[in-house]
Design an enzyme around this catalytic site. Structure first.
Site, PDB file in Angstrom:
ATOM      1  N   ARG A  27       0.832  -1.208   0.000  1.00  0.00           N
ATOM      2  CA  ARG A  27       0.000   0.000   0.000  1.00  0.00           C
ATOM      3  C   ARG A  27       0.864   1.255   0.000  1.00  0.00           C
ATOM      4  NH1 ARG A  27      -2.753  -4.182   1.707  1.00  0.00           N
ATOM      5  NH2 ARG A  27      -5.038  -4.193   1.636  1.00  0.00           N
ATOM      6  N   SER A 163     -13.107 -10.352  -3.015  1.00  0.00           N
ATOM      7  CA  SER A 163     -11.790  -9.869  -2.622  1.00  0.00           C
ATOM      8  C   SER A 163     -11.869  -8.408  -2.208  1.00  0.00           C
ATOM      9  CB  SER A 163     -10.794 -10.023  -3.781  1.00  0.00           C
ATOM     10  OG  SER A 163      -9.555  -9.442  -3.440  1.00  0.00           O
ATOM     11  N   GLN A 165      -9.254  -6.582  -2.244  1.00  0.00           N
ATOM     12  CA  GLN A 165      -8.228  -5.878  -3.014  1.00  0.00           C
ATOM     13  C   GLN A 165      -8.818  -5.012  -4.111  1.00  0.00           C
ATOM     14  OE1 GLN A 165      -5.566  -8.922  -4.397  1.00  0.00           O
ATOM     15  NE2 GLN A 165      -4.778  -9.367  -2.351  1.00  0.00           N
ATOM     16  N   ASP A 307      -5.478 -15.169   5.772  1.00  0.00           N
ATOM     17  CA  ASP A 307      -4.143 -15.644   5.431  1.00  0.00           C
ATOM     18  C   ASP A 307      -3.500 -16.521   6.495  1.00  0.00           C
ATOM     19  OD1 ASP A 307      -4.205 -14.618   2.932  1.00  0.00           O
ATOM     20  OD2 ASP A 307      -2.926 -12.890   3.316  1.00  0.00           O
ATOM     21  N   LYS A 334      -7.055 -17.137  -3.867  1.00  0.00           N
ATOM     22  CA  LYS A 334      -5.707 -16.733  -3.482  1.00  0.00           C
ATOM     23  C   LYS A 334      -4.698 -17.327  -4.481  1.00  0.00           C
ATOM     24  CE  LYS A 334      -6.882 -14.472   0.280  1.00  0.00           C
ATOM     25  NZ  LYS A 334      -6.571 -13.041   0.490  1.00  0.00           N
ATOM     26  N   ARG A 338      -7.082 -22.048  -1.722  1.00  0.00           N
ATOM     27  CA  ARG A 338      -6.588 -22.355  -0.387  1.00  0.00           C
ATOM     28  C   ARG A 338      -7.573 -23.137   0.471  1.00  0.00           C
ATOM     29  NH1 ARG A 338      -3.460 -16.993   1.382  1.00  0.00           N
ATOM     30  NH2 ARG A 338      -1.814 -17.196  -0.188  1.00  0.00           N
ATOM     31  N   ARG A 380       1.931 -19.433   1.321  1.00  0.00           N
ATOM     32  CA  ARG A 380       1.289 -19.707   2.606  1.00  0.00           C
ATOM     33  C   ARG A 380       1.228 -21.218   2.885  1.00  0.00           C
ATOM     34  NH1 ARG A 380       2.394 -15.217   4.741  1.00  0.00           N
ATOM     35  NH2 ARG A 380       1.466 -13.405   3.749  1.00  0.00           N
ATOM     36  N   LYS A 405       8.016 -15.530  -2.401  1.00  0.00           N
ATOM     37  CA  LYS A 405       6.997 -14.524  -2.714  1.00  0.00           C
ATOM     38  C   LYS A 405       6.860 -13.499  -1.595  1.00  0.00           C
ATOM     39  CE  LYS A 405       2.015 -14.148  -3.501  1.00  0.00           C
ATOM     40  NZ  LYS A 405       2.116 -13.037  -4.454  1.00  0.00           N
TER      41      LYS A 405
END
Length: 428
Positions: A27, A163, A165, A307, A334, A338, A380, A405
């Site tokens: 961000r 999402s 995002q 997450d 994701k 996941r 993850r 990552k």
């Protein structure tokens, strides 16, 4: 495909200082690109996602200067028109694909946003259509996307049920829109804490987002963001692996520089562990977590901390009773699916894990046997699966380099707390 095997552990009450948050860093990098002046970011995590983000804003006209490891200065874009088409590769970063598409929408020249083959499968329709509604030319609903701004502003309806995002990216984009923007939200907003993370980041640069109602946000036009000097807080998701490591090893762990005030839902993961039976103490910015008795299964809504679900599922395998994890449909979108990939891989060990499109149910205490687990190219999963080796030495993770990552020094950090791993040679 690199493999890594967990050999043994000698974990004994370690103290860990986790690198800066990639969520905050992503961000801050996007906002620094559209701010006036030079922003200084310290404790910047060093990973593939952040490298891709810095490279992306450079291609849009920002100037990035490395000061020392973990410290960069970013001079914001001064000309929002480039002489040639910019080609941006987001690599494996889904967050960057949404954020940089938003930042690029401010340019009056053509920008192509692309990513890895895996990221090309991730949905972008909500972002693409919203930008079209706000006056940006966008040629596709999936990567690669060619777009051309500038963003005009106006009213737009956005579905945030898959999402957060999408909304975060638009909030950043609309700060520089030519007219006021009103974002009308529909569907149940997932990971709402990440929206607050974005709002807080915008405030650090002097930007304004007005909350008209729970389903309507207003972004004033053509805001003049100011450069900032920011020391990035430790990553709360990365912290979860060391909490789990301490509990699996039946010892304690101390985490330095823990961000208790973060709006990010994952910062409250220690409270989930406390409900399962872990002992928790807070000392200023230190979190102390210790094993007191076998963990117990619980029912928990993880909608605001998606997450750390893989970390929780691994712990739940060794807890007593059943753990029921709900409100996680957005995990299907994701780096991997996941829900499906996580559970199918762990069931190879003989675990008893059921799932549907919105939940996971883990029956603890099953007899497990060694197997190779694939990270499914998901950082993850790779990091969570490694923790199983504390209880089941010899566990092997394929595609182990996926940790690069977000946490390329993960294996080194495990070594520091007493978890021994080794690279396994693969047949050529």
């Amino acid at each position: 495909m690199p493999k890594r095997q967990v050999v043994s552990h000698t974990i004994d009450s370690p103290t860990v200082t986790v690198p800066g948050s990639k969520y905050l860093a992503n961000r801050y990098i996007a906002l620094a690109a559209i701010a006036t002046g030079t922003t200084r970011l310290s404790n910047l995590p060093q990973n593939d996602d952040i490298e891709a983000a810095l490279e992306a804003i450079s291609q849009l006209g920002a100037v990035v200067t490395d000061i020392e490891p973990g410290v960069v200065e970013i001079q914001g874009i001064t000309h929002y028109s480039l002489s040639d088409t910019a080609h941006i590769n987001c690599r494996d970063s889904g967050t960057l694909s949404r954020f940089i598409t938003a930042v690029a929408s401010n340019l009056s020249s053509e920008v192509v946003v692309d990513a890895s083959e895996q990221m090309r499968q991730r949905p972008m329709r909500e972002v693409s259509q919203s930008l079209r509604d706000l006056g940006v030319s966008v040629d596709s609903n999936r990567l690669p996307i060619t777009l051309k701004g500038p963003i005009k502003g106006g009213e737009v309806e956005l579905d945030t049920s898959r999402s957060s995002q999408y909304l975060s990216g638009l909030l950043i984009a609309c700060l520089k829109a030519e007219t006021e923007t009103v974002l009308m939200l529909k569907g149940k907003t997932v990971s709402s804490s990440y929206i607050q993370l974005t709002k807080n980041a915008i405030e650090k640069f002097g930007g304004v987002v007005e909350e008209v109602s729970s389903t309507q946000l207003k972004v004033p036009a053509n805001q003049q963001l100011k450069a900032a000097d920011i020391n990035i807080a430790s990553d709360v998701v990365s912290s979860s692996y060391f909490m789990a490591a301490g509990l699996l090893a039946e010892t304690s762990v101390t985490l330095n520089a823990f961000d208790f005030d973060s709006p990010q839902g994952e910062s409250k993961f220690y409270q989930v562990l406390e409900k399962m039976g872990a002992a928790v103490e807070r000392h200023d910015s230190q979190l102390f977590l210790s094993y007191q008795r076998p963990l117990s299964g619980i029912t928990v809504d993880m909608g605001d901390m998606p997450d750390v679900v893989p970390t929780l599922v691994v712990l739940a395998m060794f807890a007593q009773g059943e753990t029921h994890i709900t409100n996680i449909a957005h995990l299907a979108f994701k780096e991997s699916n996941r829900i499906v990939d996580l559970c199918d891989e762990l069931n190879k060990l003989g675990a008893n894990i059921d799932y549907d499109e919105d939940s996971i149910r883990v029956k603890g205490g099953q007899t497990l046997s060694l197997a190779e687990l694939s990270s499914c190219h998901d950082h993850r999963l790779a990091m969570s699966f490694a923790l199983i080796g504390i209880k089941l030495p010899g566990i092997t993770i394929t595609d182990a380099q996926a940790v690069e990552k977000s946490f390329p020094r993960y294996w080194e950090f495990l070594q520091q707390i007493g978890v021994e791993t080794q690279v396994v040679a693969t047949a050529s």
